[in-house]
Design a protein around this motif. Structure first.
Motif: not given
Length: 328
Positions: A55, A79, A293, A299, A302
């Protein structure tokens, strides 16, 4: 379970549902401590895995890729931003890079508007005052801020998030202005009620609020510097939900202390978690811990994109969200 499953190393804790699905699909090693890994720990992880899931806190450069050896084949970033990864170096070494574009657009645009309101309406100052127990009642001139309706918003970087922010700003009665590497199609400008400025300097001199929504690249490093800050109105504010390196933080601190601009709302910082201590001391600054975010929905989405990218790679296909050097 198949022994041919790719070995996946995840550097930080992800939502439980994402980690559970990873365990079902892949031979995965998860991060129990959820702490930033050292450079040597990252290299060791890349030596032992087919896929690494980093990340924004994990910087991966060419030297580390060389030290990793030849096993690593995919960096499936958790991300959208990939400026912490040497994408060109990875490409040269045959290592694919993927990201998670689009899923945090609405959440980050919400946060940008939240910062605009927090700074212009002095919300943190009011909160701190209330928590101190000093409030004795309403007063006509207490905590007066600025109305955002009728103000001009300048968006630096009119990508997905910039356009989502434009829609929100229009609903608040703001006029929308933007500076981009390339001008949007006229129909897109009309859809977002946005006026393009070829000159960033001219836009800065004419807006009341500046929102940073561009990525960090060599071309955008310290794009907002001392000279450009001096072009802005003394009543203007800056918000940044993109990358901290776009703003010269020392110059911003000086401008705020001299009241050359009225305030700033920052969700990202030039030196990551090492926040300039002088910024913390200023009453006209709102600082957040990179929360743009940070929604449950965002999340998880993602994570789902990461899963899809790894699954496609493991199946012998190009990851749907592959990043190539030409995109940087």
């Amino acid at each position: 379970m198949s022994d041919n499953r790719p070995k996946v190393f995840v550097t930080r804790r992800l939502p439980d549902a994402v980690e559970a699905r990873m365990g079902e699909l892949f031979d995965v090693r998860l991060s129990a401590a959820d702490e930033k890994l050292s450079r040597d720990q990252l290299i060791d992880a890349m030596r032992e895995a087919d896929v690494i899931v980093p990340c924004v806190t994990d910087k991966i450069d060419a030297e580390m890729l060389d030290a990793a050896g030849g096993r690593l084949k995919l960096i499936a970033n958790y991300g959208a931003g990939v400026d912490h990864i040497d994408v060109v170096g990875a490409h040269k070494r045959g290592v694919l890079v993927s990201n998670t574009p689009g899923v945090m657009t609405e959440d980050t645009a919400d946060m940008a508007i939240g910062l605009v309101l927090a700074v212009t309406r002095r919300m943190p100052e009011g909160l701190k005052f209330m928590q101190s127990g000093a409030w004795e009642g309403w007063a006509p001139t207490a905590f007066m801020g600025q109305r955002i309706g009728g103000k001009a918003l300048g968006i630096l970087g009119m990508g997905r998030i910039g356009r989502a922010l434009a829609r929100r700003a229009t609903a608040f009665g703001m006029s929308v202005h933007y500076h981009n590497r390339t001008r949007l199609h006229p129909s897109t400008e009309k859809e977002n009620s946005a006026q393009w400025w070829d000159s960033l300097d001219q836009m800065l001199a004419n807006v009341d609020v500046l929102s940073i929504n561009c990525p960090h690249t060599p071309a955008t490093f310290h794009l907002i510097n001392e000279r450009r800050l001096k072009l802005m109105k003394p009543t203007s504010v800056i918000v940044n939900t993109s990358r901290g390196e776009v703003i010269d933080e020392n110059a911003l601190t000086r401008a705020l202390r001299r009241e050359e601009i009225a305030g700033a709302g920052l969700d990202v910082f030039e030196h990551g978690s090492q926040v300039n201590p002088r910024l913390r001391e200023l009453p006209n600054v709102v600082l957040l811990p990179h929360m743009g975010s940070a929604t449950v929905e965002g999340r998880i989405e993602m994570g789902e994109k990461v899963l899809l990218n790894i699954y496609a790679f493991a199946d012998g296909h190009r990851p749907p969200d592959m990043v190539v050097p030409d995109m940087i």
